[in-house]
Scaffold this motif. Structure first.
Motif, PDB file in Angstrom:
ATOM      1  N   GLU A  15       0.820  -1.212   0.000  1.00  0.00           N
ATOM      2  CA  GLU A  15       0.000   0.000   0.000  1.00  0.00           C
ATOM      3  C   GLU A  15       0.855   1.263   0.000  1.00  0.00           C
ATOM      4  OE1 GLU A  15      -1.098   0.405   4.725  1.00  0.00           O
ATOM      5  OE2 GLU A  15      -2.335  -0.922   3.502  1.00  0.00           O
ATOM      6  N   PHE A  16       0.174   2.368  -0.289  1.00  0.00           N
ATOM      7  CA  PHE A  16       0.763   3.700  -0.283  1.00  0.00           C
ATOM      8  C   PHE A  16      -0.265   4.626   0.357  1.00  0.00           C
ATOM      9  CE2 PHE A  16       1.045   7.881  -2.420  1.00  0.00           C
ATOM     10  CZ  PHE A  16       2.342   8.234  -2.061  1.00  0.00           C
ATOM     11  N   ARG A  17       0.200   5.519   1.189  1.00  0.00           N
ATOM     12  CA  ARG A  17      -0.726   6.427   1.878  1.00  0.00           C
ATOM     13  C   ARG A  17      -0.321   7.878   1.630  1.00  0.00           C
ATOM     14  NH1 ARG A  17      -2.138   4.664   7.685  1.00  0.00           N
ATOM     15  NH2 ARG A  17      -0.275   5.726   8.359  1.00  0.00           N
ATOM     16  N   LYS A  18      -1.352   8.707   1.378  1.00  0.00           N
ATOM     17  CA  LYS A  18      -1.111  10.130   1.112  1.00  0.00           C
ATOM     18  C   LYS A  18      -2.305  10.937   1.576  1.00  0.00           C
ATOM     19  CE  LYS A  18      -0.207  13.447  -2.611  1.00  0.00           C
ATOM     20  NZ  LYS A  18       0.388  14.360  -1.660  1.00  0.00           N
ATOM     21  N   THR A  19      -2.014  12.089   2.183  1.00  0.00           N
ATOM     22  CA  THR A  19      -3.056  13.049   2.526  1.00  0.00           C
ATOM     23  C   THR A  19      -3.213  13.989   1.333  1.00  0.00           C
ATOM     24  OG1 THR A  19      -2.513  12.902   4.874  1.00  0.00           O
ATOM     25  CG2 THR A  19      -3.780  14.837   4.155  1.00  0.00           C
ATOM     26  N   LEU A  20      -4.433  14.049   0.785  1.00  0.00           N
ATOM     27  CA  LEU A  20      -4.683  14.900  -0.381  1.00  0.00           C
ATOM     28  C   LEU A  20      -4.839  16.349   0.064  1.00  0.00           C
ATOM     29  CD1 LEU A  20      -7.109  12.730  -2.536  1.00  0.00           C
ATOM     30  CD2 LEU A  20      -4.621  12.891  -2.613  1.00  0.00           C
ATOM     31  N   THR A  21      -4.098  17.217  -0.586  1.00  0.00           N
ATOM     32  CA  THR A  21      -4.070  18.622  -0.217  1.00  0.00           C
ATOM     33  C   THR A  21      -4.777  19.474  -1.279  1.00  0.00           C
ATOM     34  OG1 THR A  21      -2.008  19.081  -1.396  1.00  0.00           O
ATOM     35  CG2 THR A  21      -1.819  18.275   0.896  1.00  0.00           C
ATOM     36  N   GLU A  22      -4.999  20.721  -0.921  1.00  0.00           N
ATOM     37  CA  GLU A  22      -5.532  21.708  -1.864  1.00  0.00           C
ATOM     38  C   GLU A  22      -4.638  21.766  -3.101  1.00  0.00           C
ATOM     39  OE1 GLU A  22      -7.647  24.990  -3.490  1.00  0.00           O
ATOM     40  OE2 GLU A  22      -8.194  23.689  -1.830  1.00  0.00           O
ATOM     41  N   THR A  23      -3.339  21.781  -2.887  1.00  0.00           N
ATOM     42  CA  THR A  23      -2.387  21.841  -3.998  1.00  0.00           C
ATOM     43  C   THR A  23      -2.540  20.634  -4.912  1.00  0.00           C
ATOM     44  OG1 THR A  23      -0.837  23.123  -2.660  1.00  0.00           O
ATOM     45  CG2 THR A  23       0.074  21.990  -4.588  1.00  0.00           C
ATOM     46  N   ASP A  24      -2.689  19.439  -4.344  1.00  0.00           N
ATOM     47  CA  ASP A  24      -2.877  18.233  -5.159  1.00  0.00           C
ATOM     48  C   ASP A  24      -4.086  18.371  -6.079  1.00  0.00           C
ATOM     49  OD1 ASP A  24      -0.719  16.833  -3.925  1.00  0.00           O
ATOM     50  OD2 ASP A  24      -2.058  16.161  -2.311  1.00  0.00           O
ATOM     51  N   VAL A  25      -5.204  18.840  -5.523  1.00  0.00           N
ATOM     52  CA  VAL A  25      -6.444  18.959  -6.293  1.00  0.00           C
ATOM     53  C   VAL A  25      -6.310  20.020  -7.396  1.00  0.00           C
ATOM     54  CG1 VAL A  25      -8.894  19.594  -6.157  1.00  0.00           C
ATOM     55  CG2 VAL A  25      -7.899  18.058  -4.442  1.00  0.00           C
ATOM     56  N   VAL A  26      -5.733  21.162  -7.059  1.00  0.00           N
ATOM     57  CA  VAL A  26      -5.567  22.234  -8.058  1.00  0.00           C
ATOM     58  C   VAL A  26      -4.601  21.797  -9.160  1.00  0.00           C
ATOM     59  CG1 VAL A  26      -4.694  24.583  -8.409  1.00  0.00           C
ATOM     60  CG2 VAL A  26      -6.208  24.091  -6.480  1.00  0.00           C
ATOM     61  N   LEU A  27      -3.492  21.172  -8.786  1.00  0.00           N
ATOM     62  CA  LEU A  27      -2.537  20.715  -9.797  1.00  0.00           C
ATOM     63  C   LEU A  27      -3.151  19.629 -10.684  1.00  0.00           C
ATOM     64  CD1 LEU A  27       0.825  20.644  -7.814  1.00  0.00           C
ATOM     65  CD2 LEU A  27       0.164  22.217  -9.650  1.00  0.00           C
ATOM     66  N   PHE A  28      -3.912  18.714 -10.087  1.00  0.00           N
ATOM     67  CA  PHE A  28      -4.552  17.661 -10.876  1.00  0.00           C
ATOM     68  C   PHE A  28      -5.563  18.270 -11.851  1.00  0.00           C
ATOM     69  CE2 PHE A  28      -7.385  14.161 -11.899  1.00  0.00           C
ATOM     70  CZ  PHE A  28      -6.491  13.137 -12.140  1.00  0.00           C
ATOM     71  N   ALA A  29      -6.322  19.263 -11.400  1.00  0.00           N
ATOM     72  CA  ALA A  29      -7.281  19.948 -12.280  1.00  0.00           C
ATOM     73  C   ALA A  29      -6.544  20.578 -13.461  1.00  0.00           C
ATOM     74  CB  ALA A  29      -8.061  21.005 -11.511  1.00  0.00           C
ATOM     75  N   GLY A  30      -5.427  21.236 -13.185  1.00  0.00           N
ATOM     76  CA  GLY A  30      -4.655  21.853 -14.252  1.00  0.00           C
ATOM     77  C   GLY A  30      -4.039  20.845 -15.189  1.00  0.00           C
ATOM     78  N   LEU A  31      -3.486  19.790 -14.648  1.00  0.00           N
ATOM     79  CA  LEU A  31      -2.836  18.762 -15.455  1.00  0.00           C
ATOM     80  C   LEU A  31      -3.837  18.012 -16.320  1.00  0.00           C
ATOM     81  CD1 LEU A  31      -0.244  17.122 -16.065  1.00  0.00           C
ATOM     82  CD2 LEU A  31      -0.883  15.636 -14.165  1.00  0.00           C
ATOM     83  N   SER A  32      -4.976  17.649 -15.741  1.00  0.00           N
ATOM     84  CA  SER A  32      -5.961  16.833 -16.455  1.00  0.00           C
ATOM     85  C   SER A  32      -6.928  17.660 -17.284  1.00  0.00           C
ATOM     86  CB  SER A  32      -6.760  15.993 -15.456  1.00  0.00           C
ATOM     87  OG  SER A  32      -7.567  16.838 -14.637  1.00  0.00           O
ATOM     88  N   GLY A  33      -7.070  18.944 -16.944  1.00  0.00           N
ATOM     89  CA  GLY A  33      -8.071  19.779 -17.600  1.00  0.00           C
ATOM     90  C   GLY A  33      -9.460  19.612 -17.014  1.00  0.00           C
TER      91      GLY A  33
END
Length: 138
Positions: A15-33
């Motif tokens: 397994e892998f564990r990560k806390t999703l941050t505001e930055t993660d969501v904004v960067l993913f939105a930008g990367l994925s469109g």
């Protein structure tokens, strides 16, 4: 560490564990469109049944890729397919545990079938299965 096909058995898990941050969501939105306001607009999202922003489902699912590509089976494997079912929303600030478990080893085709799950606070938020090609030790 590369795990070769003969080093993998039914029931193996990682397994892998990560806390999703505001930055993660904004960067993913930008990367994925994917600029769906459910992910980036609190005012909009607060008026929905979710009562606030949620992380992209595919951002959550991408953590499964982290496990597959770096831990089990690990470097050198090739993702061949993935089925997903999004069970519950993931929110910014949630700590997601992505876990893969070997369901079947297909020696003749050098493939492994995996149970793929993501968990938040002890509850499944995403479930599915994946098919992965795994290198054979020569």
């Amino acid at each position: 560490m590369t795990r070769f096909l003969n080093q993998i058995a039914v029931g193996d898990s990682d397994e892998f564990r990560k806390t999703l941050t505001e930055t993660d969501v904004v960067l993913f939105a930008g990367l994925s469109g994917d600029n769906n306001p459910m992910h980036i607009d609190e005012e909009f999202a607060s008026q929905t049944p979710f009562a606030g922003r949620i992380a992209h489902g595919m951002l959550t699912a991408s953590l499964i890729s982290t496990v597959i590509g770096t831990k089990l089976p690990g470097p050198g494997c090739i993702y061949m397919g993935q089925n997903l079912r999004f069970v519950k929303p993931v929110r910014i600030g949630d700590t997601v545990t992505a876990r893969v478990t070997v369901l079947e080893v297909l020696l003749d085709k050098q493939r492994v079938k995996l149970l793929t799950e993501c968990w938040v606070k002890g509850e499944v938020v995403l479930t599915g299965d994946a098919l992965v090609w795994v290198p054979d030790q020569k």
